[in-house]
Design a protein around this motif. Structure first.
Motif, PDB file in Angstrom:
ATOM      1  N   VAL A 166      39.342  35.901  -1.150  1.00  0.00           N
ATOM      2  CA  VAL A 166      39.155  36.543   0.146  1.00  0.00           C
ATOM      3  C   VAL A 166      39.567  38.007   0.048  1.00  0.00           C
ATOM      4  CG1 VAL A 166      39.820  36.545   2.559  1.00  0.00           C
ATOM      5  CG2 VAL A 166      39.596  34.372   1.336  1.00  0.00           C
ATOM      6  N   LEU A 167      38.650  38.911   0.384  1.00  0.00           N
ATOM      7  CA  LEU A 167      38.973  40.340   0.348  1.00  0.00           C
ATOM      8  C   LEU A 167      39.216  40.853   1.767  1.00  0.00           C
ATOM      9  CD1 LEU A 167      36.351  41.585  -2.279  1.00  0.00           C
ATOM     10  CD2 LEU A 167      38.597  40.559  -2.632  1.00  0.00           C
ATOM     11  N   LYS A 168      39.952  41.937   1.841  1.00  0.00           N
ATOM     12  CA  LYS A 168      40.356  42.447   3.159  1.00  0.00           C
ATOM     13  C   LYS A 168      39.415  43.543   3.663  1.00  0.00           C
ATOM     14  CE  LYS A 168      43.937  39.939   3.968  1.00  0.00           C
ATOM     15  NZ  LYS A 168      43.840  38.944   5.056  1.00  0.00           N
ATOM     16  N   PRO A 169      39.034  43.469   4.916  1.00  0.00           N
ATOM     17  CA  PRO A 169      38.224  44.534   5.520  1.00  0.00           C
ATOM     18  C   PRO A 169      39.133  45.628   6.070  1.00  0.00           C
ATOM     19  CG  PRO A 169      38.522  42.777   7.087  1.00  0.00           C
ATOM     20  CD  PRO A 169      39.286  42.366   5.845  1.00  0.00           C
ATOM     21  N   LYS A 170      38.512  46.700   6.550  1.00  0.00           N
ATOM     22  CA  LYS A 170      39.320  47.837   7.027  1.00  0.00           C
ATOM     23  C   LYS A 170      38.580  48.548   8.150  1.00  0.00           C
ATOM     24  CE  LYS A 170      41.059  52.199   5.302  1.00  0.00           C
ATOM     25  NZ  LYS A 170      40.606  53.198   4.344  1.00  0.00           N
ATOM     26  N   LEU A 171      39.269  48.764   9.240  1.00  0.00           N
ATOM     27  CA  LEU A 171      38.617  49.398  10.392  1.00  0.00           C
ATOM     28  C   LEU A 171      38.495  50.907  10.203  1.00  0.00           C
ATOM     29  CD1 LEU A 171      37.568  49.199  13.343  1.00  0.00           C
ATOM     30  CD2 LEU A 171      39.925  49.649  14.067  1.00  0.00           C
ATOM     31  N   ILE A 172      37.305  51.436  10.434  1.00  0.00           N
ATOM     32  CA  ILE A 172      37.094  52.881  10.403  1.00  0.00           C
ATOM     33  C   ILE A 172      36.875  53.343  11.845  1.00  0.00           C
ATOM     34  CG2 ILE A 172      35.724  54.773   9.470  1.00  0.00           C
ATOM     35  CD1 ILE A 172      36.955  53.160   7.275  1.00  0.00           C
ATOM     36  N   ILE A 173      37.763  54.174  12.317  1.00  0.00           N
ATOM     37  CA  ILE A 173      37.687  54.593  13.719  1.00  0.00           C
ATOM     38  C   ILE A 173      36.871  55.875  13.856  1.00  0.00           C
ATOM     39  CG2 ILE A 173      39.016  55.309  15.731  1.00  0.00           C
ATOM     40  CD1 ILE A 173      41.315  53.608  14.612  1.00  0.00           C
ATOM     41  N   ARG A 174      35.877  55.836  14.747  1.00  0.00           N
ATOM     42  CA  ARG A 174      35.062  57.023  14.992  1.00  0.00           C
ATOM     43  C   ARG A 174      34.995  57.308  16.488  1.00  0.00           C
ATOM     44  NH1 ARG A 174      31.853  54.568  10.893  1.00  0.00           N
ATOM     45  NH2 ARG A 174      32.238  55.587   8.894  1.00  0.00           N
ATOM     46  N   GLU A 175      34.065  58.132  16.887  1.00  0.00           N
ATOM     47  CA  GLU A 175      34.067  58.611  18.274  1.00  0.00           C
ATOM     48  C   GLU A 175      33.820  57.511  19.309  1.00  0.00           C
ATOM     49  OE1 GLU A 175      32.043  62.881  16.908  1.00  0.00           O
ATOM     50  OE2 GLU A 175      30.889  61.405  18.042  1.00  0.00           O
ATOM     51  N   SER A 176      33.007  56.524  18.962  1.00  0.00           N
ATOM     52  CA  SER A 176      32.546  55.573  19.975  1.00  0.00           C
ATOM     53  C   SER A 176      33.660  54.748  20.599  1.00  0.00           C
ATOM     54  CB  SER A 176      31.526  54.623  19.345  1.00  0.00           C
ATOM     55  OG  SER A 176      32.170  53.775  18.416  1.00  0.00           O
ATOM     56  N   SER A 177      34.856  54.772  20.010  1.00  0.00           N
ATOM     57  CA  SER A 177      35.932  53.943  20.551  1.00  0.00           C
ATOM     58  C   SER A 177      37.241  54.712  20.660  1.00  0.00           C
ATOM     59  CB  SER A 177      36.151  52.724  19.656  1.00  0.00           C
ATOM     60  OG  SER A 177      36.649  53.130  18.402  1.00  0.00           O
ATOM     61  N   GLN A 178      37.185  55.988  20.390  1.00  0.00           N
ATOM     62  CA  GLN A 178      38.412  56.793  20.340  1.00  0.00           C
ATOM     63  C   GLN A 178      38.632  57.447  21.705  1.00  0.00           C
ATOM     64  OE1 GLN A 178      40.195  57.533  17.195  1.00  0.00           O
ATOM     65  NE2 GLN A 178      41.761  58.300  18.582  1.00  0.00           N
ATOM     66  N   LYS A 179      39.180  56.664  22.647  1.00  0.00           N
ATOM     67  CA  LYS A 179      39.331  57.180  23.998  1.00  0.00           C
ATOM     68  C   LYS A 179      40.606  58.015  24.124  1.00  0.00           C
ATOM     69  CE  LYS A 179      39.570  54.213  27.508  1.00  0.00           C
ATOM     70  NZ  LYS A 179      39.115  53.372  28.648  1.00  0.00           N
ATOM     71  N   LEU A 180      41.689  57.516  23.532  1.00  0.00           N
ATOM     72  CA  LEU A 180      42.973  58.214  23.625  1.00  0.00           C
ATOM     73  C   LEU A 180      43.063  59.296  22.560  1.00  0.00           C
ATOM     74  CD1 LEU A 180      45.272  55.099  24.066  1.00  0.00           C
ATOM     75  CD2 LEU A 180      44.171  56.515  25.820  1.00  0.00           C
ATOM     76  N   PRO A 181      43.803  60.336  22.818  1.00  0.00           N
ATOM     77  CA  PRO A 181      44.021  61.340  21.776  1.00  0.00           C
ATOM     78  C   PRO A 181      44.739  60.705  20.590  1.00  0.00           C
ATOM     79  CG  PRO A 181      45.501  61.675  23.651  1.00  0.00           C
ATOM     80  CD  PRO A 181      44.507  60.638  24.069  1.00  0.00           C
ATOM     81  N   ILE A 182      44.484  61.234  19.422  1.00  0.00           N
ATOM     82  CA  ILE A 182      45.108  60.676  18.228  1.00  0.00           C
ATOM     83  C   ILE A 182      46.608  60.925  18.259  1.00  0.00           C
ATOM     84  CG2 ILE A 182      45.170  60.797  15.724  1.00  0.00           C
ATOM     85  CD1 ILE A 182      42.249  61.829  15.913  1.00  0.00           C
ATOM     86  N   LYS A 183      47.352  59.841  18.006  1.00  0.00           N
ATOM     87  CA  LYS A 183      48.824  59.963  18.010  1.00  0.00           C
ATOM     88  C   LYS A 183      49.274  60.767  16.796  1.00  0.00           C
ATOM     89  CE  LYS A 183      48.886  55.239  19.531  1.00  0.00           C
ATOM     90  NZ  LYS A 183      49.179  53.914  18.959  1.00  0.00           N
ATOM     91  N   LYS A 184      50.352  61.482  17.001  1.00  0.00           N
ATOM     92  CA  LYS A 184      50.910  62.236  15.874  1.00  0.00           C
ATOM     93  C   LYS A 184      51.849  61.323  15.075  1.00  0.00           C
ATOM     94  CE  LYS A 184      49.174  66.365  16.507  1.00  0.00           C
ATOM     95  NZ  LYS A 184      49.596  67.381  17.461  1.00  0.00           N
TER      96      LYS A 184
END
Lengths: 341, 341
Positions: A323-341
């Motif tokens: 079993v290999l692990k997947p990884k979420l790539i975050i882009r504009e379509s779901s990035q509602k909040l500003p990116i945390k520092k």
DNA sequence: TTTAATTCCGGCAACGTTACCGGCAACCAT
DNA sequence: ATGGTTGCCGGTAACGTTGCCGGAATTAAA
């Protein structure tokens, strides 16, 4: 140079027997260094290439792997390339057949590959398949079988897949963290394991965050851009419409995106969207679409390695499961909040 | 069901000779209807499948076509599907090898397929290839060869391609009609025939409309999104920057689009863009990109038909040359003027 | 010098199939 | 009855390769 040279030609020219030439060309034991040299030289000169057909017929091995896939979309073709790379390295040729998600074609392809006397199979099952007798026939012939990506409990064989549940989970949890609460899921056909696992991940994420599951937000439809488009239109027409959608493939995400745009809604403000597979197109569209990336190429490589292992080890590896692990790539379509520092 | 049944098994069980069984199974002439029936029945029961290896060895034909392509992008995989469809219909299996645009791999693949004793080749040459000796070796063996899509004058063989010059022409003329005047072209490697033909079409369109050719607006770069991106950035940094770009592939068009967006320019207002191939992604991005569509699937089918014809006809078909017509698809990226009624 | 071991090689059979040839009946016409 | 035709079948070789066995020649050991 007209007709390819054979062992016989070499033997005749050197006035020695076929057997000697044969031995000189491979074993190298049991043969005088001088004659060996002579044979080598002449075979070079005549550009001798052993006839694969004769070889395979003789030793009942074709050094060929039959690969059956439902289609050759972005992900699967990456996987096939992974298989190819490892197989070639190990001296195997692969024959790829697409079933086009059709049960009938899958059976036909299995037959064809069996006729071609492949040494074994690496299989990703079609979404239509409900019976697996044709695969069991392979196993009855004692040919090694490895299942990849689309695995099924109905077939006991070594397998490789990604953690689809995990993928569904991280995608959904990400949406929740971004503040979305009415999250719909566009799933594939009901009997498709991959789709169901991703949905399980979705449900787990809801449960963890104490969000009540709403059956109206769970939509099964075909693995296909157009179906996803219309399904999304329906979702958006609900009185209490969803504020986010998780689709279990990027094709469907594209369909969803088109529907959302059609309705004049904005992403990520009005509605969030996350897909699955991380196809290149997700980064090209506007807005770019978040997606769950899977190590497809690597998965193909692992499948081929597993196949070779299965082939050599007589022991029963049927319950080997990678079993290999997947990884979420975050882009504009779901990035509602500003990116945390 | 363990080991596949052979003719010998059938003969033994029926107490008749191998030859009779063999004849019963195919010719059907020179054999008693009753025995024939018996043979058929038993072969059905034993699930007899002729051993392809033995067959091929015997009659020196594998019924396999070697297909060599530089890659399997959208267009080429469509063509391959076209080839596949026709070939299968005619009883051939196809083996596809990618050269990844590499000259070395192309030679290696040719060797491999030759070793596999394919009956002939259908080839689209890699962009890196400058020598064609490896293909000539095929012809020396008297194996039929058909060239498709990427043809080359250095290889005399029947060929199928689209009218690339026409494609370049209509794309460029369309831009001119939309009012663009400083039209740049992003071309591929200098020795790639396909690219040069499309450029010729571009030049012809300029000439027809009396626009002076500006060498600074003609850029050769790799067949690749990233290269196109940087090449476009440079174009846009010119003092007198172009007001439109024609790229000879959609991959490059995507790169150009990203560069244009990066610079904050608008399409089609500030700059027009037309690609080539009509890949699905062109309709998904914002703005959607105009592109020259080619009948890829059809082209593949024609290639396979031509191959089969070449194989059967002893006559020299080396100068058979089929040309299919491309078609411009107009989208947002180049639609500056309102649509005429 | 005899025996044993080693080195090297050729012949034969086999993988599963078909092409070719020849032969034995049975039938027909002479 | 003779000869020729036809219908049906079996034997053999061949495609190119390798595995096995046995044997000749050479060398080493007794």
């Amino acid at each position: 140079m007209e007709k390819p040279a054979t062992i016989k030609d070499i033997a005749k020219r050197l006035n020695i027997s076929l057997s000697t030439v044969s031995r000189a060309l491979r074993n190298a034991s049991d043969v005088n260094p001088d004659t060996k040299k002579a044979v080598m030289a002449l075979s070079e000169e005549l550009n001798y290439q052993p006839n694969k057909l004769a070889l395979s017929l003789r030793q009942k091995q074709t050094h060929t792997i039959g690969v059956i896939v439902p289609n050759l979309d972005y992900v699967l073709s990456l996987m096939v390339r992974g298989i190819d790379e490892v197989a070639l390295e190990a001296g195997f040729t692969v024959m790829v057949c697409q079933s086009n998600e059709s049960f009938g074609r899958e059976i036909l392809n299995t037959r064809r590959l069996l006729e071609s006397l492949v040494d074994g199979f690496i299989i990703s099952v079609s979404s239509e398949s409900k019976s697996f007798d044709h695969f069991k026939k392979i196993q009855e012939r004692n040919l090694p079988v490895v299942v990849f990506d689309r695995v099924t409990p109905h077939l006991t064989a070594p397998s490789v897949r990604i953690d689809n549940e995990e993928g569904g989970f991280v995608a959904t949890e990400h949406l929740i963290e971004q503040g979305y609460r009415r999250i719909a899921v566009l799933a594939g056909p009901e009997n498709l394991g991959v789709s169901n696992s991703r949905m399980d991940g979705y449900l787990n994420a809801l449960k963890k965050h104490k969000i009540k599951k709403d059956p109206a937000l769970i939509v099964h439809c075909d693995f296909n851009q157009d179906y996803a488009y219309f399904a999304t239109l329906e979702l958006l027409a609900m009185k209490k419409r969803p504020d986010a959608i998780f689709t279990i493939s990027d094709r469907m995400a594209i369909g969803a995106m088109l529907a959302i745009k059609k309705k004049g809604l904005r992403m990520p403000e009005d509605i969030g969207l996350v897909g699955f597979n991380n196809e290149p197109v997700t980064s090209l569209v506007t807005p770019s679409i978040s997606s769950v990336d899977m190590p497809s190429f690597e998965l193909g490589k692992v499948a081929a390695k597993l196949f070779i292992e299965t082939m050599h080890n007589k022991e029963n590896m049927d319950h080997e499961e990678k079993v290999l692990k997947p990884k979420l790539i975050i882009r504009e379509s779901s990035q509602k909040l500003p990116i945390k520092k």
